[in-house]
Scaffold this motif. Structure first.
Motif, PDB file in Angstrom:
ATOM      1  N   LYS A  48       0.796  -1.592   0.149  1.00 37.97           N
ATOM      2  CA  LYS A  48       0.086   0.023  -0.177  1.00 37.97           C
ATOM      3  C   LYS A  48       0.993   1.074   0.309  1.00 37.97           C
ATOM      4  O   LYS A  48       0.476   2.021  -0.631  1.00 37.97           O
ATOM      5  N   TRP A  49       1.337   1.795   0.895  1.00 42.18           N
ATOM      6  CA  TRP A  49       3.060   2.384   0.702  1.00 42.18           C
ATOM      7  C   TRP A  49       3.874   2.623  -0.649  1.00 42.18           C
ATOM      8  O   TRP A  49       4.117   3.958  -1.057  1.00 42.18           O
ATOM      9  N   ASN A  50       4.120   1.372  -1.150  1.00 43.86           N
ATOM     10  CA  ASN A  50       4.591   1.478  -2.330  1.00 43.86           C
ATOM     11  C   ASN A  50       4.438   1.725  -3.090  1.00 43.86           C
ATOM     12  O   ASN A  50       4.241   2.715  -4.242  1.00 43.86           O
ATOM     13  N   ALA A  51       2.705   1.392  -3.298  1.00 42.84           N
ATOM     14  CA  ALA A  51       1.697   2.241  -4.390  1.00 42.84           C
ATOM     15  C   ALA A  51       1.972   3.315  -4.546  1.00 42.84           C
ATOM     16  O   ALA A  51       1.580   4.503  -5.591  1.00 42.84           O
ATOM     17  N   ASP A  63       3.849   5.998  -3.094  1.00 42.81           N
ATOM     18  CA  ASP A  63       4.779   6.055  -3.846  1.00 42.81           C
ATOM     19  C   ASP A  63       5.204   5.979  -5.228  1.00 42.81           C
ATOM     20  O   ASP A  63       5.724   6.776  -5.907  1.00 42.81           O
ATOM     21  N   ALA A  64       5.026   4.855  -6.198  1.00 43.92           N
ATOM     22  CA  ALA A  64       4.962   4.753  -7.187  1.00 43.92           C
ATOM     23  C   ALA A  64       3.921   6.416  -8.168  1.00 43.92           C
ATOM     24  O   ALA A  64       4.424   6.567  -9.163  1.00 43.92           O
ATOM     25  N   VAL A  65       2.852   5.836  -7.306  1.00 40.60           N
ATOM     26  CA  VAL A  65       1.896   7.338  -7.770  1.00 40.60           C
ATOM     27  C   VAL A  65       2.578   8.381  -7.948  1.00 40.60           C
ATOM     28  O   VAL A  65       2.764   9.353  -8.678  1.00 40.60           O
ATOM     29  N   VAL A  66       3.334   9.084  -7.021  1.00 39.21           N
ATOM     30  CA  VAL A  66       3.947  10.437  -6.213  1.00 39.21           C
ATOM     31  C   VAL A  66       5.471  10.312  -7.417  1.00 39.21           C
ATOM     32  O   VAL A  66       5.716  11.059  -8.598  1.00 39.21           O
ATOM     33  N   VAL A  67       5.721   9.272  -7.916  1.00 43.69           N
ATOM     34  CA  VAL A  67       7.005   9.311  -8.632  1.00 43.69           C
ATOM     35  C   VAL A  67       6.498   9.726 -10.416  1.00 43.69           C
ATOM     36  O   VAL A  67       6.848   9.972 -10.965  1.00 43.69           O
ATOM     37  N   VAL A  68       5.503   8.772 -10.881  1.00 45.67           N
ATOM     38  CA  VAL A  68       5.456   8.662 -11.558  1.00 45.67           C
ATOM     39  C   VAL A  68       4.530   9.977 -12.028  1.00 45.67           C
ATOM     40  O   VAL A  68       4.913  10.926 -13.180  1.00 45.67           O
ATOM     41  N   ALA A  69       3.490  11.348 -11.081  1.00 48.36           N
ATOM     42  CA  ALA A  69       3.348  12.126 -11.065  1.00 48.36           C
ATOM     43  C   ALA A  69       4.237  13.149 -11.490  1.00 48.36           C
ATOM     44  O   ALA A  69       4.056  14.107 -11.830  1.00 48.36           O
TER      45      ALA A  69
END
Length: 112
Positions: free
Chosen positions: A1-4, A6-12
């Motif tokens: 859940k936290w990795n998802a 972080d992934a959204v923030v990095v992609v954004a």
């Protein structure tokens, strides 16, 4: 859940002209709360700090009452007495707000 998250923030963050992403970057700091699940001593410490916050609120209220009380005393004793020193003194006791500011500066030692 936290990795998802972080992934959204990095992609954004790769989206050009995405100034709203900086708000999401600051939300990444909330990951520190993940430690509270893993370290029981840290969770216990956080519970103690949260329990003590109500007592700190009473202390702040007491300090504000004293600040207000001495501000009123300053207005009663010194209102208009600094007019002879300067045409418009910077720190004065002429009204309650200015008096509160001067007393707060004295208490905190600011601008001395």
């Amino acid at each position: 859940k936290w990795n998802a998250f972080d992934a959204v923030v990095v992609v954004a963050s790769f989206i050009p002209n995405a100034d709203q992403v900086s708000g999401l970057r600051t939300l990444r700091l909330l990951r520190i709360f993940k430690l509270f699940n893993n370290v029981p001593e840290l969770r216990k410490l956080l519970v103690i700090v949260i329990d003590c916050l109500s007592q700190v609120g009473y202390l702040v209220l007491l300090v504000l009452i004293f600040l207000f009380m001495f501000s009123i005393l300053g207005v009663q004793l010194f209102a208009g007495s600094l007019r002879s020193l300067e045409p418009e003194p910077r720190w004065k006791f002429d009204d309650l707000w200015a008096s509160c500011l001067v007393i707060f500066m004295c208490v905190t030692g600011d601008s001395w």
